[in-house]
Design a protein around this motif. Structure first.
Motif, PDB file in Angstrom:
ATOM      1  N   ILE A 239      -8.784   6.571  -5.337  1.00  0.00           N
ATOM      2  CA  ILE A 239      -7.894   6.821  -4.213  1.00  0.00           C
ATOM      3  C   ILE A 239      -8.590   7.646  -3.146  1.00  0.00           C
ATOM      4  O   ILE A 239      -8.424   7.419  -1.948  1.00  0.00           O
TER       5      ILE A 239
ATOM      6  N   ALA B 281      -2.201  11.477   2.387  1.00  0.00           N
ATOM      7  CA  ALA B 281      -1.595  11.770   1.088  1.00  0.00           C
ATOM      8  C   ALA B 281      -2.540  12.603   0.226  1.00  0.00           C
ATOM      9  O   ALA B 281      -2.120  13.563  -0.433  1.00  0.00           O
TER      10      ALA B 281
ATOM     11  N   LEU C 233       0.978   4.269  -2.758  1.00  0.00           N
ATOM     12  CA  LEU C 233       0.734   5.629  -2.313  1.00  0.00           C
ATOM     13  C   LEU C 233       1.877   6.549  -2.695  1.00  0.00           C
ATOM     14  O   LEU C 233       1.661   7.684  -3.147  1.00  0.00           O
ATOM     15  N   THR C 234       3.089   6.063  -2.517  1.00  0.00           N
ATOM     16  CA  THR C 234       4.259   6.874  -2.845  1.00  0.00           C
ATOM     17  C   THR C 234       4.280   7.215  -4.321  1.00  0.00           C
ATOM     18  O   THR C 234       4.505   8.366  -4.702  1.00  0.00           O
TER      19      THR C 234
ATOM     20  N   HIS D 250       0.835  -1.204   0.000  1.00  0.00           N
ATOM     21  CA  HIS D 250       0.000   0.000   0.000  1.00  0.00           C
ATOM     22  C   HIS D 250       0.871   1.256   0.000  1.00  0.00           C
ATOM     23  O   HIS D 250       0.595   2.212  -0.736  1.00  0.00           O
ATOM     24  N   ASP D 251       1.898   1.250   0.800  1.00  0.00           N
ATOM     25  CA  ASP D 251       2.801   2.402   0.839  1.00  0.00           C
ATOM     26  C   ASP D 251       3.443   2.646  -0.523  1.00  0.00           C
ATOM     27  O   ASP D 251       3.597   3.793  -0.943  1.00  0.00           O
TER      28      ASP D 251
ATOM     29  N   VAL E  66      -3.585   6.989   3.289  1.00  0.00           N
ATOM     30  CA  VAL E  66      -4.125   7.460   2.021  1.00  0.00           C
ATOM     31  C   VAL E  66      -4.791   8.822   2.215  1.00  0.00           C
ATOM     32  O   VAL E  66      -4.584   9.743   1.418  1.00  0.00           O
TER      33      VAL E  66
ATOM     34  N   HIS F 266      -8.454   4.369   5.071  1.00  0.00           N
ATOM     35  CA  HIS F 266      -7.017   4.160   5.227  1.00  0.00           C
ATOM     36  C   HIS F 266      -6.369   5.496   5.592  1.00  0.00           C
ATOM     37  O   HIS F 266      -6.314   6.422   4.785  1.00  0.00           O
TER      38      HIS F 266
ATOM     39  N   TRP G  47     -10.654   5.308  -1.303  1.00  0.00           N
ATOM     40  CA  TRP G  47      -9.776   4.488  -0.463  1.00  0.00           C
ATOM     41  C   TRP G  47      -9.396   5.243   0.811  1.00  0.00           C
ATOM     42  O   TRP G  47      -9.318   4.657   1.897  1.00  0.00           O
ATOM     43  N   GLY G  48      -9.174   6.514   0.670  1.00  0.00           N
ATOM     44  CA  GLY G  48      -8.774   7.320   1.819  1.00  0.00           C
ATOM     45  C   GLY G  48      -9.776   7.319   2.953  1.00  0.00           C
ATOM     46  O   GLY G  48      -9.427   7.607   4.091  1.00  0.00           O
TER      47      GLY G  48
ATOM     48  N   TRP H 275       1.767   7.327  -6.396  1.00  0.00           N
ATOM     49  CA  TRP H 275       0.679   8.251  -6.729  1.00  0.00           C
ATOM     50  C   TRP H 275       1.012   9.663  -6.275  1.00  0.00           C
ATOM     51  O   TRP H 275       0.864  10.619  -7.037  1.00  0.00           O
ATOM     52  N   GLU H 276       1.470   9.782  -5.046  1.00  0.00           N
ATOM     53  CA  GLU H 276       1.670  11.121  -4.498  1.00  0.00           C
ATOM     54  C   GLU H 276       2.749  11.886  -5.257  1.00  0.00           C
ATOM     55  O   GLU H 276       2.620  13.082  -5.472  1.00  0.00           O
TER      56      GLU H 276
END
Lengths: 186, 186
Positions: free
Chosen positions: A108, A121, A59-60, A55-56, A118, A115, A111-112, A62-63
């Motif tokens: 996303i 981010a 996320l990384t 997941h990280d 998320v 999570h 998802w946030g 995407w961000e």
DNA sequence: TTTAATCAATACGGAACCGTATGGAGAGGC
DNA sequence: GCCTCTCCATACGGTTCCGTATTGATTAAA
């Protein structure tokens, strides 16, 4: 595009974004993803320590792209009015099926809701983007204060709507932008 | 509010909405909810055939209220301009922790990304609400076509933003409404 | 008081997933 | 030709959940 016999960590992350947009966050798990990729989870746990690390990694990726992909496109344009208009055009082409650009955004965001990382981010990315819109408005001599937030909210809301209907975001976004631009001093 | 010793189906549904807003769709399952309510899942399966039926019950309750709670509040107001302004006020008070009003909206929208039936219910509710806004704009002598969609998208987007920051939606929503109203013939 | 109905506890088999441990196949270095 | 490194398959124990079946407790009715 030939598929390599071996998978990279990024292949898993890309599969993760596909699963996220098509099935939701509950699909972001080792064994279901392995089935999608026609391998076993042995590969997954080779590339990632555990599901949270996966997941990280998503996320990384995407961000790092979420803000700069938009800002880079707009920064080529010299005058702020055209930049604002370009933002409207971009919002009408969500280009889902992507991970880097604007695609997978609504997924996303959803998802946030379940999570923590998320959500944080998304908040950071939103902050950067709103600040960017704010700067454009300031360059236009407009009070940025309610408008930046409004423009960005309309962008988010329209994007959400177009996941459920087939309507075009462009007229609404253009209308709002022109309405705001008509208030700028010249 | 005294807690009854016996639970009703609606108690379960309300617990479902609490879990949905606080933890996300993955919390909408029999055993976790039973733990929250300090009973066993024996009760759950007494009130509902299975988890899908429970989801349907949540969805039915939400859909029956989601549109009428807004429309009823606005219908008391005679003139369309005030109605549009009232919509702005309502949007600034998300009143989460509710299921009936506007609360849990963003959570349900997120849920819809991974649940077919939810997505359809959201689409129906959105359609009703946009049609309602459209009627208001028509009463004002405005072309409803890009604006109804824009107003509603801004509403959705601002609501989403306020789940992550503490900012106030009211100025942005008011600003947009006044900007639109200023274009109406008088 | 007995009876019936309502709601919840308990116990069970089955399924899906997690994370680990270990073994194996293939490619390149030496 | 062997060794090593990379990547994946397989097998395992543990956890959590589903849905059913059965029993138990409490309330209301007769």
């Amino acid at each position: 595009m030939v598929k390599s016999p071996q998978l990279s960590a990024e292949d898993w992350v890309l599969a993760g974004f596909r699963a996220l947009t098509h099935k939701g966050p509950h699909a972001l798990r080792a064994e279901p993803l392995a089935r999608d990729l026609k391998v076993t989870k042995g590969s997954f746990y080779w590339h990632f320590k555990d599901v949270a690390a996966f997941h990280d990694a998503m996320l990384t990726l995407w961000e790092t792209r979420a803000f700069h992909d938009i800002a880079d496109a707009l920064n080529r344009i010299p005058d702020p009015a055209s930049r604002l208009r370009m933002l409207a055009e971009i919002s009408a082409t969500p280009s889902d099926e992507q991970y880097g650009g604007i695609g997978a955004e609504t997924a996303i965001r959803a998802w946030g809701r379940s999570h923590q990382g998320v959500a944080e981010a998304v908040r950071r990315v939103d902050g950067q983007r709103i600040a960017y819109v704010r700067r454009i408005l300031e360059d236009l001599g407009l009070a940025p204060d309610p408008w930046a937030r409004l423009v960005y909210a309309a962008y988010v809301g329209l994007e959400d709507q177009s996941t459920r209907d087939a309507a075009d975001n462009l007229p609404a976004m253009r209308g709002m932008v022109e309405m705001i631009l008509s208030q700028a001093p010249r």
